[in-house]
Design a protein around this motif. Structure first.
Motif, PDB file in Angstrom:
ATOM      1  N   ILE A 238       0.947  -0.413  -0.113  1.00 60.88           N
ATOM      2  CA  ILE A 238       0.179   0.114  -0.211  1.00 60.88           C
ATOM      3  C   ILE A 238       1.003   1.416  -0.098  1.00 60.88           C
ATOM      4  CG2 ILE A 238      -1.924   1.510   1.679  1.00 60.88           C
ATOM      5  CD1 ILE A 238      -3.108  -1.445   1.868  1.00 60.88           C
ATOM      6  N   LYS A 239       1.439   1.074   0.703  1.00 59.50           N
ATOM      7  CA  LYS A 239       2.847   1.744   0.689  1.00 59.50           C
ATOM      8  C   LYS A 239       3.438   2.692  -0.684  1.00 59.50           C
ATOM      9  CE  LYS A 239       4.015   1.602   5.751  1.00 59.50           C
ATOM     10  NZ  LYS A 239       5.296   1.470   6.653  1.00 59.50           N
ATOM     11  N   LEU A 240       3.897   2.109  -0.774  1.00 57.90           N
ATOM     12  CA  LEU A 240       4.742   1.379  -2.475  1.00 57.90           C
ATOM     13  C   LEU A 240       3.702   2.355  -3.710  1.00 57.90           C
ATOM     14  CD1 LEU A 240       6.976  -1.533  -2.615  1.00 57.90           C
ATOM     15  CD2 LEU A 240       7.442   0.467  -2.504  1.00 57.90           C
TER      16      LEU A 240
ATOM     17  N   HIS B  75       9.820  -5.238  -4.993  1.00 60.55           N
ATOM     18  CA  HIS B  75       8.811  -6.773  -3.744  1.00 60.55           C
ATOM     19  C   HIS B  75       8.512  -5.972  -2.332  1.00 60.55           C
ATOM     20  CE1 HIS B  75       7.576 -10.137  -2.075  1.00 60.55           C
ATOM     21  NE2 HIS B  75       7.232 -10.598  -3.946  1.00 60.55           N
ATOM     22  N   PRO B  76       7.322  -5.942  -2.206  1.00 61.39           N
ATOM     23  CA  PRO B  76       6.961  -5.782  -0.200  1.00 61.39           C
ATOM     24  C   PRO B  76       7.063  -6.665   0.299  1.00 61.39           C
ATOM     25  CG  PRO B  76       4.878  -6.581  -2.078  1.00 61.39           C
ATOM     26  CD  PRO B  76       6.102  -6.571  -2.575  1.00 61.39           C
ATOM     27  N   SER B  77       8.303  -7.765   0.187  1.00 62.90           N
ATOM     28  CA  SER B  77       8.344  -8.506   1.222  1.00 62.90           C
ATOM     29  C   SER B  77       9.267  -7.248   2.683  1.00 62.90           C
ATOM     30  CB  SER B  77       9.426  -9.449   0.955  1.00 62.90           C
ATOM     31  OG  SER B  77       9.715 -10.104   1.794  1.00 62.90           O
ATOM     32  N   GLY B  78       8.957  -7.974   3.538  1.00 61.31           N
ATOM     33  CA  GLY B  78       9.538  -7.396   4.959  1.00 61.31           C
ATOM     34  C   GLY B  78      11.221  -7.655   4.721  1.00 61.31           C
ATOM     35  N   ALA B  79      11.381  -8.583   3.447  1.00 59.74           N
ATOM     36  CA  ALA B  79      13.128  -9.106   3.680  1.00 59.74           C
ATOM     37  C   ALA B  79      13.638  -8.072   3.010  1.00 59.74           C
ATOM     38  CB  ALA B  79      13.673 -10.397   2.976  1.00 59.74           C
ATOM     39  N   ASN B  80      13.201  -6.840   1.931  1.00 60.11           N
ATOM     40  CA  ASN B  80      13.338  -6.051   1.115  1.00 60.11           C
ATOM     41  C   ASN B  80      13.335  -4.363   1.332  1.00 60.11           C
ATOM     42  OD1 ASN B  80      14.054  -5.796  -1.387  1.00 60.11           O
ATOM     43  ND2 ASN B  80      12.394  -5.330  -2.215  1.00 60.11           N
TER      44      ASN B  80
ATOM     45  N   GLY C 288       1.745   7.103  -6.735  1.00 61.14           N
ATOM     46  CA  GLY C 288       0.108   7.973  -6.868  1.00 61.14           C
ATOM     47  C   GLY C 288      -0.601   7.294  -7.866  1.00 61.14           C
ATOM     48  N   LEU C 289      -0.684   5.692  -7.563  1.00 61.15           N
ATOM     49  CA  LEU C 289      -1.469   4.565  -8.266  1.00 61.15           C
ATOM     50  C   LEU C 289      -2.930   5.063  -8.264  1.00 61.15           C
ATOM     51  CD1 LEU C 289      -2.183   2.321 -10.220  1.00 61.15           C
ATOM     52  CD2 LEU C 289      -2.607   1.017  -8.210  1.00 61.15           C
ATOM     53  N   HIS C 290      -3.315   6.198  -6.561  1.00 61.29           N
ATOM     54  CA  HIS C 290      -4.328   6.042  -5.901  1.00 61.29           C
ATOM     55  C   HIS C 290      -5.121   7.456  -6.391  1.00 61.29           C
ATOM     56  CE1 HIS C 290      -1.848   8.519  -3.636  1.00 61.29           C
ATOM     57  NE2 HIS C 290      -2.492   9.316  -3.025  1.00 61.29           N
ATOM     58  N   GLU C 291      -4.252   7.490  -6.819  1.00 68.01           N
ATOM     59  CA  GLU C 291      -5.075   9.533  -7.362  1.00 68.01           C
ATOM     60  C   GLU C 291      -5.004   9.058  -9.173  1.00 68.01           C
ATOM     61  OE1 GLU C 291      -1.618  11.915  -7.523  1.00 68.01           O
ATOM     62  OE2 GLU C 291      -1.726  12.709  -5.664  1.00 68.01           O
ATOM     63  N   LYS C 292      -4.400   8.067  -9.629  1.00 65.97           N
ATOM     64  CA  LYS C 292      -4.598   7.778 -10.802  1.00 65.97           C
ATOM     65  C   LYS C 292      -6.308   7.219 -10.998  1.00 65.97           C
ATOM     66  CE  LYS C 292      -0.957   9.074 -12.914  1.00 65.97           C
ATOM     67  NZ  LYS C 292      -0.952  10.647 -13.788  1.00 65.97           N
ATOM     68  N   LEU C 293      -5.852   6.461  -9.586  1.00 67.62           N
ATOM     69  CA  LEU C 293      -7.836   5.326  -9.597  1.00 67.62           C
ATOM     70  C   LEU C 293      -9.046   6.719  -8.996  1.00 67.62           C
ATOM     71  CD1 LEU C 293      -6.376   1.840  -8.767  1.00 67.62           C
ATOM     72  CD2 LEU C 293      -6.824   2.329 -11.184  1.00 67.62           C
ATOM     73  N   GLY C 294      -8.382   7.358  -8.497  1.00 63.51           N
ATOM     74  CA  GLY C 294      -9.332   7.585  -7.783  1.00 63.51           C
ATOM     75  C   GLY C 294      -9.863   7.945  -6.605  1.00 63.51           C
ATOM     76  N   ILE C 295      -9.298   7.315  -6.308  1.00 61.54           N
ATOM     77  CA  ILE C 295      -9.586   6.760  -4.711  1.00 61.54           C
ATOM     78  C   ILE C 295      -8.542   7.584  -4.294  1.00 61.54           C
ATOM     79  CG2 ILE C 295     -10.181   4.763  -5.403  1.00 61.54           C
ATOM     80  CD1 ILE C 295      -8.372   3.116  -4.501  1.00 61.54           C
TER      81      ILE C 295
ATOM     82  N   SER D 255      -6.679   6.244  -0.854  1.00 62.48           N
ATOM     83  CA  SER D 255      -5.297   5.353  -0.775  1.00 62.48           C
ATOM     84  C   SER D 255      -5.703   3.973  -0.892  1.00 62.48           C
ATOM     85  CB  SER D 255      -5.241   5.232   0.151  1.00 62.48           C
ATOM     86  OG  SER D 255      -4.161   4.603   0.940  1.00 62.48           O
ATOM     87  N   THR D 256      -4.586   3.580  -1.700  1.00 60.79           N
ATOM     88  CA  THR D 256      -5.222   2.132  -2.253  1.00 60.79           C
ATOM     89  C   THR D 256      -5.215   1.024  -1.273  1.00 60.79           C
ATOM     90  OG1 THR D 256      -2.191   1.866  -2.300  1.00 60.79           O
ATOM     91  CG2 THR D 256      -3.292   2.684  -4.756  1.00 60.79           C
TER      92      THR D 256
END
Length: 252
Positions: A97-99, A206-211, A104-111, A113-114
């Motif tokens: 969600i943070k990434l 990748h959103p893994s905590g290891a990253n 700005g994907l949420h803005e492109k989708l008109g919401i 936050s993702t």
């Protein structure tokens, strides 16, 4: 398979031994289990693609189906809810969600936050994996490294059987592969002509905590001079620039 899930005694141990009725493939140390992620968001504008669901996602999805059926939901609704609750669940989801918000994907989708794509805004985004059903090596989550997904017969067969079917149903969507192993598969699909290059947003960490370090730099939370030698800031900077360019191109 949904009937089989209803009768499973899952327990708290997350032991694959309890899931034998759901095992659908086996090849030596490699095993694959059914996950109730059949629901496809047919009008999705964006598709998020991981490597394969892990144990966390598998057990969360199974528990979700059991809870939904106990509440009296029908099979289709139970599968829809399981997708929302199980996909990228755990620490993966918070980082993802943070990434996505950062680019700005949420803005492109008109919401707003993702975070909403896993709840009230789920109709906008489809979530899936290169290997749709969870793959394990000696009972542990498959990382995408060994064996090679594109060269191993069982894994490449899964790509052709499941991922290609979803692409066929969502041919105009924007695809976001998560991590380099998934990106390799999508580079192959572009070469095959299954997708256009502008549809694929390569380079999101990748959103893994290891990253954690790569994620922190990508989000602007860690300075270049503080990075370890394991993180290539130029690679991440270039990826972010290309992602933003493709987002503008696809959502003008």
């Amino acid at each position: 398979m949904v009937t089989a899930i209803k009768n499973l005694k899952i327990g708290m141990s997350k032991d694959l031994v309890n899931l034998e009725p759901l095992r659908i493939k086996q090849d030596g140390s490699l095993s694959c289990y059914y996950i109730p992620f059949d629901y496809i968001t047919k009008n999705a504008e964006v598709v998020l693609v991981g490597i394969t669901p892990g144990k966390t996602q598998l057990f969360n999805a199974l528990c979700s189906v059991q809870n939904s059926l106990e509440k009296g939901l029908n099979e289709e609704e139970a599968l829809r809810v399981a997708k929302n609750e199980g996909a990228f669940s755990g620490t993966l989801r918070n980082n993802l969600i943070k990434l996505l918000d950062h680019i700005g994907l949420h803005e492109k989708l008109g919401i707003s936050s993702t975070a909403g794509i896993f709840d009230k805004d789920a109709h906008l985004v489809h979530t899936t994996s290169v290997l749709k059903h969870p793959v394990f090596i000696n009972g542990k989550d498959y990382s995408g490294s060994t064996p090679n997904m594109l060269k191993h017969p069982l894994l490449s067969e899964m790509i052709d059987a499941y991922l290609m079917e979803e692409i066929y149903q969502l041919p105009k969507a924007v695809y976001i592969p998560l991590g380099p192993k998934v990106s390799q598969v999508f580079e192959y699909l572009i070469q095959k002509g299954s997708l256009e290059d502008h549809q694929v947003l390569f380079g999101l960490p990748h959103p893994s905590g290891a990253n954690a370090e790569r994620i922190a730099y990508f989000l602007g939370n860690k300075a270049r001079e503080s990075l370890s030698i394991k993180t290539n800031p130029d690679l991440l900077d270039n990826a972010k620039r290309e992602i933003l360019e493709k987002l503008s191109l696809n959502f003008n």
